[in-house]
Motif scaffolding. Sequence first.
Motif, short mmCIF file in Angstrom:
data_model
loop_
_atom_site.label_atom_id
_atom_site.label_comp_id
_atom_site.label_asym_id
_atom_site.label_seq_id
_atom_site.Cartn_x
_atom_site.Cartn_y
_atom_site.Cartn_z
N ALA A 283 -12.00 -9.76 29.70
CA ALA A 283 -13.11 -9.02 29.07
C ALA A 283 -12.51 -8.36 27.75
CB ALA A 283 -13.49 -8.18 29.84
N PRO A 284 -13.21 -8.81 26.54
CA PRO A 284 -12.66 -8.10 25.39
C PRO A 284 -13.45 -6.64 25.56
CG PRO A 284 -14.03 -9.99 24.93
CD PRO A 284 -14.06 -10.02 26.30
N ILE A 285 -12.44 -5.50 24.87
CA ILE A 285 -13.06 -4.18 24.68
C ILE A 285 -13.26 -4.02 23.30
CG2 ILE A 285 -12.41 -1.94 24.77
CD1 ILE A 285 -10.59 -2.74 27.30
N ILE A 286 -14.54 -3.57 22.92
CA ILE A 286 -15.12 -3.56 21.60
C ILE A 286 -14.91 -2.07 21.44
CG2 ILE A 286 -16.72 -3.90 19.76
CD1 ILE A 286 -17.54 -6.43 20.84
N ALA A 287 -14.50 -1.45 20.26
CA ALA A 287 -14.48 -0.06 20.10
C ALA A 287 -14.27 0.30 18.68
CB ALA A 287 -13.17 0.45 20.72
N PRO A 288 -14.45 1.56 18.18
CA PRO A 288 -14.13 1.86 16.93
C PRO A 288 -12.70 1.61 16.38
CG PRO A 288 -15.92 3.42 17.82
CD PRO A 288 -15.22 2.52 18.76
N ALA A 289 -12.38 1.41 14.91
CA ALA A 289 -11.06 1.17 14.58
C ALA A 289 -10.22 2.37 14.96
CB ALA A 289 -11.10 0.79 13.27
N CYS A 290 -10.75 3.47 15.02
CA CYS A 290 -9.87 4.68 15.42
C CYS A 290 -9.19 4.63 16.66
CB CYS A 290 -10.51 5.93 15.00
SG CYS A 290 -12.07 6.42 16.11
N CYS A 291 -9.92 4.01 17.62
CA CYS A 291 -9.55 3.94 18.99
C CYS A 291 -8.54 2.94 19.38
CB CYS A 291 -10.89 3.56 19.84
SG CYS A 291 -12.25 4.61 19.71
N ARG A 292 -8.23 2.18 18.59
CA ARG A 292 -7.21 0.82 18.70
C ARG A 292 -5.93 1.31 19.11
NH1 ARG A 292 -6.65 -4.54 18.05
NH2 ARG A 292 -4.73 -5.01 17.89
N GLN A 293 -5.21 2.41 18.74
CA GLN A 293 -3.97 2.81 18.89
C GLN A 293 -4.09 3.50 20.19
OE1 GLN A 293 -1.02 2.24 17.49
NE2 GLN A 293 -2.41 0.66 16.12
N GLU A 294 -5.14 4.33 20.44
CA GLU A 294 -5.04 4.85 21.78
C GLU A 294 -5.37 4.03 23.00
OE1 GLU A 294 -5.10 8.19 24.54
OE2 GLU A 294 -4.31 7.86 22.53
N LEU A 295 -5.92 2.59 22.52
CA LEU A 295 -6.31 1.70 23.71
C LEU A 295 -5.03 0.96 24.00
CD1 LEU A 295 -9.55 0.19 22.69
CD2 LEU A 295 -9.17 1.60 24.77
N LEU A 296 -4.07 0.85 22.86
CA LEU A 296 -2.89 -0.03 23.16
C LEU A 296 -1.67 1.00 23.85
CD1 LEU A 296 -2.23 -1.30 19.46
CD2 LEU A 296 -2.77 -2.63 21.42
N ARG A 297 -1.80 2.31 23.58
CA ARG A 297 -0.91 3.37 24.32
C ARG A 297 -1.33 3.05 25.93
NH1 ARG A 297 -1.30 7.41 27.08
NH2 ARG A 297 -3.47 8.09 26.57
N MET A 298 -2.82 2.95 26.43
CA MET A 298 -3.28 2.79 27.51
C MET A 298 -2.91 1.55 28.30
SD MET A 298 -7.24 4.01 27.20
CE MET A 298 -7.75 5.32 26.67
N GLY A 299 -2.15 0.61 27.54
CA GLY A 299 -1.75 -0.80 28.17
C GLY A 299 -2.83 -1.83 27.86
N VAL A 300 -3.74 -1.53 27.00
CA VAL A 300 -4.70 -2.66 26.83
C VAL A 300 -4.06 -3.80 25.62
CG1 VAL A 300 -6.94 -3.24 25.76
CG2 VAL A 300 -6.79 -1.18 27.21
N GLU A 301 -4.00 -4.81 25.93
CA GLU A 301 -3.48 -5.76 24.94
C GLU A 301 -4.20 -5.82 23.77
OE1 GLU A 301 -3.22 -9.53 27.33
OE2 GLU A 301 -2.26 -8.69 28.82
N GLY A 302 -3.26 -5.92 22.74
CA GLY A 302 -3.94 -6.02 21.19
C GLY A 302 -5.04 -7.07 21.26
N THR A 303 -4.58 -8.44 21.91
CA THR A 303 -5.67 -9.58 21.62
C THR A 303 -6.94 -9.06 22.34
OG1 THR A 303 -4.82 -10.63 23.57
CG2 THR A 303 -3.86 -11.26 21.41
N SER A 304 -7.07 -8.16 23.20
CA SER A 304 -8.39 -7.68 24.01
C SER A 304 -9.23 -6.71 23.28
CB SER A 304 -7.98 -7.33 25.40
OG SER A 304 -7.29 -8.24 26.03
N ILE A 305 -8.86 -6.22 21.96
CA ILE A 305 -9.39 -5.22 21.25
C ILE A 305 -9.90 -5.82 20.13
CG2 ILE A 305 -9.04 -2.85 20.46
CD1 ILE A 305 -6.47 -2.58 21.82
#
Length: 283
Positions: free
Chosen positions: A102-124
Amino acid sequence: MKSARKGTALIQEVRSTEVPYGTLAIWFLGQESVIIKGDGITVYIDPYVSDFLDRNGPVRSYPAPIIPEDITGADLCLITHEHDDHMDEGTLTVFHAQNKEAPIIAPACCRQELLRMGVEGTSILTADAREARELFSKLRLTVIPAAHEELEQDENGYERSVGYVLELNGVTLYHAGDTVIYPGLAERLAEIAPDVALLPINGRDYFRREKGIIGNMNYREAAELAVRIGAETVIPLHYDVFAGNSEKPGYFVDYLYEHYPEQKCHVMARGERFVYVSARAFV
């Protein structure tokens, strides 16, 4: 025989619900967290169902109808902005682990925090208000800038806060995210004329802002916006999870009844499944 736990039963309900063309199923999880299902696609918007903030800030007024471990079978997650009650680490770490496709779509400013949470970059995927996106050959997604309480863009032109328009199964739904009404918003949404509008109603004021609580449109503004944009049905959001930032949805209903008695609205119970039926279901 032991009955299924409430959260498990709700997810089973989501899985088993099949809605015909011209309809959408909506489940309310509190705050601005909803599940949308249509044409076999299950979308989570701002899933906040953990107790994460209980350990780091305000305490929820009531338990979420599900827990993160319940969430399976999701096809897409939409995040409107980076605040913890919308981009919830306690939910999203589990969501991603259990719904890898399941992709996670979010504002660009959220990307680094999502990566920190363990979400794979290809899913963002980045929410981009400059172009609509087609997903699963069934869903058209349009990003609408949100002003929480101001419009903000980064150096690349990406919005900090957004709402989403979903065109799915013959229904157009607008989830506003956290926003106040700003010049041009009503006009743009009127061109879209959503069948369903999900709008925050908790408002804002000096004293909440003094505490760092950034606000939204109030119930009067939300009611007026729903009428102005031609929403067939309006559902209020963002009024019930935190006692210090709440509103009574009855005020919203009363205002509509007194001023626009023909405007359809629906206040959702916690964990309720509401099936919106458009005229296209009967064509």
